[in-house]
Design a protein around this motif. Structure first.
Motif, PDB file in Angstrom:
ATOM      1  N   GLU A 149       2.504   0.903  -8.576  1.00 30.61           N
ATOM      2  CA  GLU A 149       1.631  -0.170  -9.018  1.00 30.61           C
ATOM      3  C   GLU A 149       1.483  -1.181  -7.882  1.00 30.61           C
ATOM      4  O   GLU A 149       2.363  -1.314  -7.022  1.00 30.61           O
ATOM      5  CB  GLU A 149       2.218  -0.856 -10.249  1.00 30.61           C
ATOM      6  N   THR A 150       0.394  -1.921  -7.873  1.00 29.11           N
ATOM      7  CA  THR A 150       0.094  -2.887  -6.825  1.00 29.11           C
ATOM      8  C   THR A 150       1.227  -3.881  -6.616  1.00 29.11           C
ATOM      9  O   THR A 150       1.645  -4.136  -5.475  1.00 29.11           O
ATOM     10  CB  THR A 150      -1.211  -3.634  -7.148  1.00 29.11           C
ATOM     11  N   GLU A 151       1.760  -4.433  -7.691  1.00 27.10           N
ATOM     12  CA  GLU A 151       2.833  -5.423  -7.575  1.00 27.10           C
ATOM     13  C   GLU A 151       4.090  -4.811  -6.971  1.00 27.10           C
ATOM     14  O   GLU A 151       4.804  -5.452  -6.211  1.00 27.10           O
ATOM     15  CB  GLU A 151       3.160  -6.039  -8.943  1.00 27.10           C
ATOM     16  N   GLU A 152       4.363  -3.565  -7.318  1.00 23.16           N
ATOM     17  CA  GLU A 152       5.554  -2.889  -6.802  1.00 23.16           C
ATOM     18  C   GLU A 152       5.385  -2.549  -5.317  1.00 23.16           C
ATOM     19  O   GLU A 152       6.332  -2.620  -4.546  1.00 23.16           O
ATOM     20  CB  GLU A 152       5.860  -1.632  -7.621  1.00 23.16           C
ATOM     21  N   ILE A 153       4.178  -2.184  -4.907  1.00 20.53           N
ATOM     22  CA  ILE A 153       3.914  -1.947  -3.482  1.00 20.53           C
ATOM     23  C   ILE A 153       4.204  -3.220  -2.696  1.00 20.53           C
ATOM     24  O   ILE A 153       4.894  -3.198  -1.674  1.00 20.53           O
ATOM     25  CB  ILE A 153       2.458  -1.491  -3.255  1.00 20.53           C
ATOM     26  N   ALA A 154       3.680  -4.336  -3.177  1.00 20.02           N
ATOM     27  CA  ALA A 154       3.885  -5.618  -2.500  1.00 20.02           C
ATOM     28  C   ALA A 154       5.358  -5.984  -2.464  1.00 20.02           C
ATOM     29  O   ALA A 154       5.884  -6.402  -1.418  1.00 20.02           O
ATOM     30  CB  ALA A 154       3.084  -6.714  -3.192  1.00 20.02           C
ATOM     31  N   GLU A 204       3.709   0.888   4.416  1.00 22.04           N
ATOM     32  CA  GLU A 204       3.684   1.888   3.354  1.00 22.04           C
ATOM     33  C   GLU A 204       5.129   1.980   2.846  1.00 22.04           C
ATOM     34  O   GLU A 204       5.994   2.519   3.522  1.00 22.04           O
ATOM     35  CB  GLU A 204       3.179   3.227   3.895  1.00 22.04           C
ATOM     36  N   SER A 253      -4.981  -1.289   8.954  1.00 23.14           N
ATOM     37  CA  SER A 253      -5.323  -0.548   7.748  1.00 23.14           C
ATOM     38  C   SER A 253      -5.820   0.860   8.077  1.00 23.14           C
ATOM     39  O   SER A 253      -5.432   1.834   7.429  1.00 23.14           O
ATOM     40  CB  SER A 253      -6.387  -1.312   6.968  1.00 23.14           C
ATOM     41  N   ARG A 275      -1.161   3.904  -0.626  1.00 26.00           N
ATOM     42  CA  ARG A 275      -1.602   2.524  -0.444  1.00 26.00           C
ATOM     43  C   ARG A 275      -0.565   1.749   0.354  1.00 26.00           C
ATOM     44  O   ARG A 275       0.628   1.954   0.213  1.00 26.00           O
ATOM     45  CB  ARG A 275      -1.819   1.882  -1.809  1.00 26.00           C
ATOM     46  N   TYR A 292       0.605  -2.197   2.081  1.00 27.40           N
ATOM     47  CA  TYR A 292       0.550  -3.644   1.914  1.00 27.40           C
ATOM     48  C   TYR A 292       0.255  -4.251   3.273  1.00 27.40           C
ATOM     49  O   TYR A 292       0.946  -3.965   4.251  1.00 27.40           O
ATOM     50  CB  TYR A 292       1.890  -4.152   1.379  1.00 27.40           C
TER      51      TYR A 292
END
Length: 83
Positions: A6-11, A38, A54, A65, A67
């Motif tokens: 999930e986006t929050e977990e990647i960050a 990554e 990127s 994905r 960050y």
């Protein structure tokens, strides 16, 4: 198929990796450059621009994905008035 986060977990994972293993070395020599982290493979890609970092990440790890952040800064970009 690469593991999805999930986006929050990647960050969260990317920031943790940066703080614990990358900050000291990168800020000394790469301050103001951009970094794409990554977090699953714990790899990173540096670039003079956000697009450059990127593109490297996407070329090396398509389907994953990353960050993006700016080395030595709390955020990648600042929006506001500059004097």
């Amino acid at each position: 198929m690469p593991e999805a986060l999930e986006t929050e977990e990647i960050a969260r994972q990317a920031k943790e990796f940066y703080e614990s293993e990358l900050r000291q070395a990168l800020e000394a020599e790469h301050r103001d450059e951009f970094i794409a982290i990554e977090p699953i493979s714990r790899t990173y890609y540096l670039g003079r621009t956000m697009v450059e970092a990127s593109r490297q990440a996407r070329a090396m790890q398509p389907g994953r994905r990353s960050y993006l952040m700016r080395v030595g800064h709390k955020s990648a970009m600042q929006i506001g008035w500059f004097e």
